[in-house]
Design a protein around this motif. Structure first.
Motif, PDB file in Angstrom:
ATOM      1  N   TYR A 101      30.258  90.201  87.517  1.00 25.11           N
ATOM      2  CA  TYR A 101      29.003  90.505  88.978  1.00 25.11           C
ATOM      3  C   TYR A 101      28.232  91.266  87.745  1.00 25.11           C
ATOM      4  O   TYR A 101      26.948  91.509  87.895  1.00 25.11           O
ATOM      5  N   ALA A 102      28.845  92.715  86.543  1.00 22.67           N
ATOM      6  CA  ALA A 102      27.443  93.146  85.551  1.00 22.67           C
ATOM      7  C   ALA A 102      26.293  92.489  85.185  1.00 22.67           C
ATOM      8  O   ALA A 102      24.925  92.967  85.426  1.00 22.67           O
ATOM      9  N   LEU A 103      26.712  91.014  84.845  1.00 21.92           N
ATOM     10  CA  LEU A 103      25.785  90.228  84.188  1.00 21.92           C
ATOM     11  C   LEU A 103      24.714  89.749  84.952  1.00 21.92           C
ATOM     12  O   LEU A 103      24.046  89.673  84.485  1.00 21.92           O
ATOM     13  N   TRP A 104      26.081  89.510  86.373  1.00 26.66           N
ATOM     14  CA  TRP A 104      24.446  89.419  87.689  1.00 26.66           C
ATOM     15  C   TRP A 104      23.735  89.921  87.900  1.00 26.66           C
ATOM     16  O   TRP A 104      22.002  90.022  87.622  1.00 26.66           O
ATOM     17  N   VAL A 105      24.084  91.408  88.041  1.00 24.01           N
ATOM     18  CA  VAL A 105      22.802  92.488  88.076  1.00 24.01           C
ATOM     19  C   VAL A 105      22.211  92.515  86.688  1.00 24.01           C
ATOM     20  O   VAL A 105      20.762  92.980  86.995  1.00 24.01           O
ATOM     21  N   ILE A 106      22.117  92.771  85.362  1.00 24.83           N
ATOM     22  CA  ILE A 106      21.633  92.644  84.823  1.00 24.83           C
ATOM     23  C   ILE A 106      20.499  92.049  84.037  1.00 24.83           C
ATOM     24  O   ILE A 106      19.450  91.710  84.697  1.00 24.83           O
ATOM     25  N   THR A 107      20.976  90.386  84.467  1.00 25.13           N
ATOM     26  CA  THR A 107      20.085  89.243  84.469  1.00 25.13           C
ATOM     27  C   THR A 107      19.019  88.815  85.812  1.00 25.13           C
ATOM     28  O   THR A 107      17.665  88.729  85.311  1.00 25.13           O
ATOM     29  N   GLN A 108      19.412  89.511  86.537  1.00 27.78           N
ATOM     30  CA  GLN A 108      18.532  89.749  87.990  1.00 27.78           C
ATOM     31  C   GLN A 108      17.590  90.585  87.712  1.00 27.78           C
ATOM     32  O   GLN A 108      15.872  90.521  87.758  1.00 27.78           O
ATOM     33  N   GLY A 109      18.077  91.991  86.790  1.00 27.39           N
ATOM     34  CA  GLY A 109      16.910  92.568  86.588  1.00 27.39           C
ATOM     35  C   GLY A 109      15.977  92.801  85.564  1.00 27.39           C
ATOM     36  O   GLY A 109      14.858  92.848  85.642  1.00 27.39           O
ATOM     37  N   ILE A 110      16.877  91.686  84.492  1.00 29.06           N
ATOM     38  CA  ILE A 110      15.268  90.884  83.479  1.00 29.06           C
ATOM     39  C   ILE A 110      14.884  90.501  84.179  1.00 29.06           C
ATOM     40  O   ILE A 110      13.270  90.143  83.912  1.00 29.06           O
ATOM     41  N   LEU A 111      15.076  89.222  84.947  1.00 31.86           N
ATOM     42  CA  LEU A 111      14.210  88.242  85.378  1.00 31.86           C
ATOM     43  C   LEU A 111      12.707  88.985  85.884  1.00 31.86           C
ATOM     44  O   LEU A 111      11.832  88.133  87.070  1.00 31.86           O
ATOM     45  N   TYR A 112      13.001  89.948  87.167  1.00 30.56           N
ATOM     46  CA  TYR A 112      12.732  90.873  87.866  1.00 30.56           C
ATOM     47  C   TYR A 112      11.345  91.209  87.028  1.00 30.56           C
ATOM     48  O   TYR A 112      10.173  91.526  87.628  1.00 30.56           O
ATOM     49  N   VAL A 113      11.800  91.438  85.622  1.00 31.88           N
ATOM     50  CA  VAL A 113      10.231  91.996  85.131  1.00 31.88           C
ATOM     51  C   VAL A 113       9.640  90.724  84.404  1.00 31.88           C
ATOM     52  O   VAL A 113       8.541  91.174  84.028  1.00 31.88           O
ATOM     53  N   ILE A 114      11.311  89.803  83.458  1.00 30.93           N
ATOM     54  CA  ILE A 114       9.719  89.422  82.841  1.00 30.93           C
ATOM     55  C   ILE A 114       9.329  88.078  83.021  1.00 30.93           C
ATOM     56  O   ILE A 114       8.531  87.348  83.138  1.00 30.93           O
ATOM     57  N   VAL A 115       9.679  87.162  84.808  1.00 27.53           N
ATOM     58  CA  VAL A 115       9.160  86.146  85.258  1.00 27.53           C
ATOM     59  C   VAL A 115       7.892  86.417  86.203  1.00 27.53           C
ATOM     60  O   VAL A 115       7.707  88.020  86.564  1.00 27.53           O
ATOM     61  N   PRO A 116       7.083  85.259  85.685  1.00 23.33           N
ATOM     62  CA  PRO A 116       5.835  85.762  86.055  1.00 23.33           C
ATOM     63  C   PRO A 116       5.598  85.661  87.630  1.00 23.33           C
ATOM     64  O   PRO A 116       6.234  85.173  88.257  1.00 23.33           O
ATOM     65  N   GLY A 117       4.585  86.189  87.828  1.00 22.47           N
ATOM     66  CA  GLY A 117       4.094  86.408  89.818  1.00 22.47           C
ATOM     67  C   GLY A 117       3.191  87.624  89.787  1.00 22.47           C
ATOM     68  O   GLY A 117       3.120  88.088  88.808  1.00 22.47           O
ATOM     69  N   LYS A 118       2.159  87.012  91.250  1.00 27.37           N
ATOM     70  CA  LYS A 118       1.802  88.152  91.139  1.00 27.37           C
ATOM     71  C   LYS A 118       1.991  89.383  91.477  1.00 27.37           C
ATOM     72  O   LYS A 118       3.148  90.069  92.104  1.00 27.37           O
TER      73      LYS A 118
ATOM     74  N   ALA B  90      33.785  94.351  92.658  1.00 24.05           N
ATOM     75  CA  ALA B  90      32.888  95.088  91.626  1.00 24.05           C
ATOM     76  C   ALA B  90      31.157  95.360  92.021  1.00 24.05           C
ATOM     77  O   ALA B  90      31.150  96.645  92.094  1.00 24.05           O
ATOM     78  N   ALA B  91      31.062  94.473  93.546  1.00 25.71           N
ATOM     79  CA  ALA B  91      29.979  95.357  94.637  1.00 25.71           C
ATOM     80  C   ALA B  91      30.514  96.454  94.693  1.00 25.71           C
ATOM     81  O   ALA B  91      29.738  97.190  94.845  1.00 25.71           O
ATOM     82  N   ASN B  92      31.212  96.741  95.060  1.00 21.02           N
ATOM     83  CA  ASN B  92      31.795  98.221  96.035  1.00 21.02           C
ATOM     84  C   ASN B  92      31.644  99.448  94.579  1.00 21.02           C
ATOM     85  O   ASN B  92      30.627 100.228  95.611  1.00 21.02           O
ATOM     86  N   VAL B  93      32.034  98.892  94.118  1.00 21.64           N
ATOM     87  CA  VAL B  93      31.462  99.633  92.572  1.00 21.64           C
ATOM     88  C   VAL B  93      30.314 100.045  93.031  1.00 21.64           C
ATOM     89  O   VAL B  93      30.273 101.195  92.395  1.00 21.64           O
ATOM     90  N   TYR B  94      29.636  99.111  92.493  1.00 26.26           N
ATOM     91  CA  TYR B  94      28.297  99.663  92.160  1.00 26.26           C
ATOM     92  C   TYR B  94      27.419 100.129  93.624  1.00 26.26           C
ATOM     93  O   TYR B  94      25.974 101.029  93.320  1.00 26.26           O
ATOM     94  N   GLY B  95      27.903  99.674  94.393  1.00 28.31           N
ATOM     95  CA  GLY B  95      27.246 100.304  95.808  1.00 28.31           C
ATOM     96  C   GLY B  95      26.996 101.635  96.008  1.00 28.31           C
ATOM     97  O   GLY B  95      26.161 101.825  96.551  1.00 28.31           O
ATOM     98  N   TYR B  96      28.680 101.800  95.432  1.00 32.87           N
ATOM     99  CA  TYR B  96      28.741 103.615  95.798  1.00 32.87           C
ATOM    100  C   TYR B  96      27.922 104.605  94.746  1.00 32.87           C
ATOM    101  O   TYR B  96      26.908 105.210  94.714  1.00 32.87           O
TER     102      TYR B  96
END
Length: 590
Positions: A227-244, A298-304
């Motif tokens: 779950y931690a790798l999932w959130v981190i990966t999505q955070g990186i893609l949010y920054v580096i993947v092109p978009g308008k 894991a999701a609950n821990v992160y959400g809180y």
């Protein structure tokens, strides 16, 4: 003349400050501004309001205005009053003295900030602030936007002054929502998604406490790390993947914020990576389903943790202090949030990221994984599971394809970031919105062909209503109302409203097409699509129908909030709109 003299500091933030004063026509105005550091956003603007002798001074950093022992030639002193911090302007300097007389116009905004915006209820478009001179319509709005609004006590944003009932409601939701999500998890993993069986088991157990404790999911290192790798990966893609770069609706304090709109690209990339990993045997298709309980922990821990972080950040490191709202109740502030648009840097937005990335991207991934687990168990995937994946996917792909439109809906344009969005996006959305796929894994169903066609048609028809209604609104916004809807010229109400920085804006409210039938007819399509998702699971259990029950409650609550916000924002214009369109949701009924 106002000049030099004793300096009196005004209320300010580290980002911006401003003040308002009224001068006799022809008087000189002298402003001294000192910036805390050279890298702060550095510019000031002096803006004339309503073509009269009232000026609004806006500047980042502390602002000081001389309070004079001089007089105006008639023995009368001039006074200075402060307002809450306002817009972040542009430029750079360490110290500046500005002098001006007569009409003063603010600096031109960059073209990127001259975007239009769209409110969730009715079609709305924002124009440039009118600074060309007196306007009777604008003046009337400014009279209605009295000192309370200018000082930010109560405007059209989130509620600030709340009742005891509202506080108790916040506490209830903080306790009820995690309990309900836990109960549904226990119901599916232990009782094949029966809602009554767990209660029956508790009442008939010789050791009810042990039975209850046996429901609790067990955390695992694999699920937690995954779950931690999932959130981190999505955070990186949010920054580096092109978009308008898209722009949201103007906030109550007057900000027009940019957003990185790359959700569709990230969605495709994530699902392709998942498919490739399954094809080459790196992971199994049912990996998410197999680790479902550990992921829930894991999701609950992160959400809180995210909820607590959002609250602390709002207090000590706010991105836009002027848009915060404290209710005086820690429970309500935790639940509904304090900061409006918490950010890291210029573009990393907490609201857009957590709703769109670990939340909605995960939605169809979870469906596909439970379909993979069903295939492992049955040797094939049922037609009902395919229907659920298609209908969920239709909604999700539409969301990302129109992500720029989402920036002007209620989640971004009205909600503050607290437990409601932080825990809701990380736990409630992925674990409760996917109940149909979970149910069909534990209770496989093959629908008759005619039932499958009926469910498919209902879902697609609901989606068509939802998308067509929103397209009508976008069309009116993009053409300033100069368009046709259903072969006739669009009918609109042209409005003006005031943000808490004192600036005046113009908007449109659409009263033709689907928006002439009810205030939120797009929600009718949303509800039809939601019902089709549930109907794909047959009629044997209530649990898969939770989604339509929840959506009906959620959308009606959103209607109530939208009505309240629009009434405060538009005043007499909203009353006119309600006279012309009397129904809120279902024409002829409600």
């Amino acid at each position: 003349m106002i000049d030099g003299g004793d300096i009196c500091p005004l209320r300010h933030s580290h980002k911006t400050a401003h003040a308002r004063l009224t001068l006799v026509e022809g008087f000189k105005l002298r402003v001294k501004r000192r910036c805390l550091s050279s890298f702060l956003v550095q510019h000031y603007s002096i803006e004339r309001l309503s073509g009269g002798t009232t000026f609004l001074i806006r500047t980042p950093g502390p602002l000081a205005i001389g309070r004079q022992h001089q007089h105006d030639g008639r023995g009368q002193r001039q006074s200075v009053r402060s307002l809450p911090p306002s817009l972040i302007a542009i430029g750079h300097c360490k110290a500046m003295v500005a002098r001006s007389t007569g009409e003063i116009r603010p600096p031109k905004l960059p073209p990127a900030l001259e975007t239009t915006s769209l409110l969730d209820g009715g079609a709305e478009e924002e124009d440039e602030v009118d600074q060309t001179g007196p306007d009777p319509e604008v003046s009337a709005v400014e009279e209605r936007a009295d000192e309370e609004r200018l000082y930010g006590k109560e405007g059209w944003g989130r509620e600030k002054d709340i009742s005891a009932g509202t506080r108790l409601g916040a506490i209830f939701m903080l306790l009820f929502t995690p309990t309900l999500s836990f109960y549904f998890l226990a119901s599916c993993t232990n009782y094949q998604c029966s809602l009554s069986a767990p209660i029956w088991d508790i009442f008939h157990s010789a050791h009810p406490m042990q039975t209850w404790l046996s429901w609790f999911p067990t955390p695992t290192w694999r699920a937690s790390i995954g779950y931690a790798l999932w959130v981190i990966t999505q955070g990186i893609l949010y920054v580096i993947v092109p978009g308008k770069i898209g722009y949201g609706q103007r906030t109550p304090a007057g900000y027009l914020l940019p957003y990185r709109v790359n959700g569709l690209n990230v969605y495709i990339l994530t699902h392709v990576a998942f498919a490739v990993s399954v094809y080459y045997g790196i992971i199994s298709a049912g990996i998410i389903a197999h680790h479902w309980q550990g992921l829930f922990v894991a999701a609950n821990v992160y959400g809180y943790l995210l909820t607590i972080f959002a609250y602390v950040k709002a207090r000590y490191w706010p991105s836009h202090p002027e848009d915060r709202k404290w209710s005086g109740s820690i429970w309500y502030d935790l639940m509904m949030g304090v900061e409006f648009n918490p950010r890291i840097g210029k573009l990393w937005d907490f609201k857009l990221f957590h709703n769109g990335r670990p939340g909605i991207i995960a939605w169809t991934l979870i469906d596909i994984s439970f379909a993979g687990a069903q295939y492992e168990k049955l040797g094939y995937v049922t037609n009902s599971m395919w229907l659920v994946i298609f209908l969920h996917g239709l909604y999700v792909v539409d969301f990302f394809y129109n992500e720029d439109w989402y920036l002007r809906t209620i989640d971004i344009a009205h909600d503050h970031f607290g437990y409601y969005l932080a825990w809701g996006d990380t736990v409630w959305l992925p674990f409760m919105y996917t109940l149909q796929a979970q149910y069909l894994f534990y209770n496989p169903i093959d629908l008759e062909w005619y039932a499958a066609v009926a469910v498919f048609s209902l879902g697609v028809g609901g989606y068509w209503i939802f998308r067509t209604a929103n397209h009508q609104k976008d069309l009116v916004r993009s053409t300033d109302g100069k368009c046709t809807i259903w072969g006739k010229p669009a009918q609109v109400i042209r409005t003006v409203y005031v943000t808490s920085d004192g600036a005046v804006h113009k908007s449109l409210l659409l009263v033709s097409g689907f928006w002439g039938w009810s205030h939120q007819f797009n929600y009718v399509g949303d509800l039809l699509l939601s019902f089709a998702m549930c109907a794909a699971c047959g009629l044997h259990h209530l649990l898969p129908y939770f989604y339509i029950i929840y959506m009906f409650i959620l959308l009606n609550h959103r209607i109530w909030r939208s009505e309240k916000r629009c009434r405060a924002k538009y005043g007499k214009y909203w009353e006119e709109y309600c006279e012309r369109v009397p129904y809120k949701l279902i024409p002829g009924v409600y």
